[in-house]
Design an enzyme around this catalytic site. Structure first.
Site, PDB file in Angstrom:
ATOM      1  N   CYS A 384      43.523  43.503  46.542  1.00 52.47           N
ATOM      2  CA  CYS A 384      43.024  44.618  45.741  1.00 52.47           C
ATOM      3  C   CYS A 384      44.166  45.280  44.957  1.00 52.47           C
ATOM      4  CB  CYS A 384      42.263  45.595  46.628  1.00 52.47           C
ATOM      5  SG  CYS A 384      40.993  46.479  45.706  1.00 52.47           S
ATOM      6  N   HIS A 510      38.470  42.061  49.244  1.00 58.37           N
ATOM      7  CA  HIS A 510      39.100  42.248  50.556  1.00 58.37           C
ATOM      8  C   HIS A 510      38.685  41.134  51.519  1.00 58.37           C
ATOM      9  CE1 HIS A 510      40.537  46.471  49.991  1.00 58.37           C
ATOM     10  NE2 HIS A 510      39.627  46.429  49.037  1.00 58.37           N
ATOM     11  N   GLU A 512      39.976  40.374  54.256  1.00 53.50           N
ATOM     12  CA  GLU A 512      40.199  40.773  55.660  1.00 53.50           C
ATOM     13  C   GLU A 512      38.917  41.236  56.345  1.00 53.50           C
ATOM     14  OE1 GLU A 512      41.194  42.419  52.979  1.00 53.50           O
ATOM     15  OE2 GLU A 512      41.318  44.592  53.263  1.00 53.50           O
TER      16      GLU A 512
HETATM   17  N1  GLN Z   1      43.050  51.736  43.507  1.00 59.63           N
HETATM   18  C1  GLN Z   1      42.599  50.460  43.079  1.00 59.63           C
HETATM   19  C2  GLN Z   1      41.231  50.524  42.432  1.00 59.63           C
HETATM   20  O1  GLN Z   1      40.489  51.438  42.619  1.00 59.63           O
HETATM   21  C3  GLN Z   1      42.599  49.461  44.220  1.00 59.63           C
HETATM   22  C4  GLN Z   1      41.644  49.801  45.319  1.00 59.63           C
HETATM   23  C5  GLN Z   1      41.915  49.052  46.585  1.00 59.63           C
HETATM   24  O2  GLN Z   1      43.015  48.547  46.808  1.00 59.63           O
HETATM   25  N2  GLN Z   1      40.944  49.000  47.476  1.00 59.63           N
HETATM   26  O3  GLN Z   1      40.839  49.621  41.740  1.00 59.63           O
END
Ligand code: GLN
Length: 537
Positions: A384, A510, A512
């Site tokens: 992310c 994600h 994970e």
């Molecule tokens: N802050 C970033 C976004 O909103 C990444 C979010 C995250 O890592 N879950 O896109």
């Protein structure tokens, strides 16, 4: 009331952090391994509608389900143990209960009545507890009540459990109460009094615990169990010890040895057989007998907190077992990484993971870390925000767009290679409004991703507002960073890989969240394998 689903309520006393979630998950595992369709639900007594708006310092990781619910991290344990997906129905907060009751009141559904904690809030809680049971998908629903008995905010939940147990009738709803049996080293003794008081507090609310699970650092002797049984109105076999374990994955076996599943099934008037834990124990064997070790750096800004990156740490345990290697995860604070010390901080690592996150703090350190591992050919996984940092680093240092940034950090950026998603622009509410839950992604043939997944279409869970800006896609791809995973409907870039690097993968989603004991996540498995290869080299 006629019911086919049986309910188990798990309450806690004496103190928090006794491991209610792990006990619930372990019991569920044993019941599932006896063939019962089992699920677990967590009720959280706080007023936030969900933990999505909570800082990890407050509440640890926010776990995201397939259906896009932002939930308590215990749901992660439920999925990792049971290997079955949870949903919004598995996590309910006081905020959500009140929101729903107030919405009903505004719609006039209470027909002029005064709306009160009892019966309206307790009815809503009872309804939420039974949603999973009434779906027909489960034989047994385990409901974990957050907090400790006696807390003001837990009262409506305890009352709802009291009523529901009464409604359900004998053998259909039981209460497991988790307490602490402390060891006083000055006296050289284990003490039962806190447990006695906690059971008494529960009884003041009209609930007699059926089973006691006692967290302890030392084995509970027989006479102490007898004493607890006598003073707390439970059978001796229903006093179960939960002794500190070296890994949470030992707890199902520990509960099996204590006969927790047996006592539960007897109380629920269900057949008892021997749980089949073959696969589980195979995993444990691999986990406990690694052939070698590797060290992977976890770069983030909440690294001092165990719970902030829970699912990532667990995914490494699953992937480590799969590769028969011990993965040491070295937490590294991104705020303290800079160009001058990056070699010192990362030079000894076999792989680096740059973590998810929000906001500006520690960003430049993450970018320096990505540059170091890219240039030094150290296996890299960016998740992310970590993927977004990889795109920014590549744009700055390879493509030549020196001021490249994300509009999250610099809204006026000259080269916004990461920018806010179109449908996010008009959103003003912060809660539950990100791009959430499972989305499909098409993989480019011959990419690392397609080899790792062994499939062309995958589905992974998301939680973000910003994305790879397609305006820069050609430029970035021509320079050697490839978009190897793309959403089929929106064309959003979900995966990037660097061509001239042994293993450099950034994912917008994600992975994970989907790693379980039975199904270690392929991306983590391949990342660990790549780190292992790097070590051997
Ligand atoms: N802050 C970033 C976004 O909103 C990444 C979010 C995250 O890592 N879950 O896109």
């Amino acid at each position: 009331m006629t019911t086919t689903t049986k309910y188990i309520f798990v309450t806690g006393g004496v103190t928090s952090s006794l491991g209610k979630g792990i006990i619930a998950a372990s019991l569920a595992k044993l019941l599932q391994a006896q063939g019962y369709r089992t699920t677990i639900q967590k009720l959280d007594p706080y007023i936030n509608v969900d933990p999505g708006t909570l800082n990890p310092y407050e509440h640890g990781e926010c776990y995201v389900t397939e259906d896009g619910a932002e939930t308590d991290l215990d749901l992660g344990h439920y999925e990792r143990f049971l290997n079955t997906p949870t949903s919004q129905a598995n996590n309910v907060t006081t905020g959500r209960i009140y929101q729903s009751v107030i919405e009903k009141e505004r719609r006039g559904e209470f027909l002029g009545k005064t709306v009160q904690v009892i019966p309206h809030i307790t009815d809503e809680i009872k309804e939420r507890i039974q949603i999973l049971g009434k779906s027909g998908d489960y034989d047994i629903v385990i409901t974990e009540i957050g907090g400790t008995v006696g807390d003001i905010e837990s009262l409506p939940y305890v009352e709802a459990v009291r009523q529901l147990r009464w409604d359900l009738g004998d053998n259909n709803g039981i209460v497991i109460h988790l307490t602490l049996v402390p060891f006083l080293s000055a006296a050289g003794e284990l003490k039962t009094k806190p447990t006695q008081h906690s059971v008494k507090t529960l009884m003041e609310s009209g609930i007699q615990a059926d089973i006691l699970v006692c967290r302890t650092e030392h084995d509970l002797p027989k006479d102490l169990r007898k004493k607890l049984a006598l003073f707390c109105n439970v059978r001796e076999e229903a006093v179960i010890q939960s002794i500190d374990a070296s890994t949470i994955y030992d707890v199902p076996n520990l509960m099996l040895q204590q006969g927790l599943d047996k006592v539960v099934l007897k109380k629920l008037a269900l057949n008892d057989s021997t749980p089949d834990l073959t696969r589980w124990n195979e995993f444990l064997k691999r986990h406990k007998n690694p052939k070698c070790e590797i060290t992977i750096g976890l770069i983030g800004k909440y690294v001092e907190l165990q719970d902030s990156y829970k699912s990532i740490l667990e995914a490494f345990i699953h992937a480590g077992a799969e590769n028969e290697v011990k993965v040491n995860v070295e937490p590294i604070h991104s705020e303290y990484i800079n160009e001058d010390n990056v070699k010192l901080k990362l030079g000894h690592l076999q792989g680096v993971l740059v973590a998810p996150g929000f906001g500006e703090r520690g960003i430049e350190g993450k970018i320096d870390a990505v540059r170091f591992v890219r240039e030094n050919k150290i296996p890299f996984l960016g998740i992310c925000l970590g993927m977004q940092m990889a795109v920014i680093e590549y744009s700055r240092n390879v493509v030549g767009l020196k001021e490249a940034n994300s509009t999250e950090m610099d809204p006026e950026s000259k080269y916004p290679v990461i920018s806010i998603m179109e449908d996010q622009k008009s959103i003003t509410d912060m809660g539950g409004t990100m791009r959430l839950g499972a989305w499909e992604c098409n993989l480019k043939p011959d990419s690392i991703a397609s080899k790792v997944y062994g499939s062309e279409v995958i589905s992974e869970r998301h939680r973000h507002r910003y994305e790879f800006n397609s305006d820069f896609k050609d430029q970035i791809e021509n320079a050697g960073m490839l978009a190897t995973g793309v959403n089929p409907e929106t064309n959003l870039v979900e995966i990037v890989e660097v061509k001239d690097h042994p293993w450099f993968v950034g994912v917008q989603y994600h992975p994970e969240y989907k790693s379980t004991v039975a199904n270690p996540h392929p991306l983590f498995v391949a990342f660990v394998k790549a780190a292992l290869k790097n070590k051997k080299k």
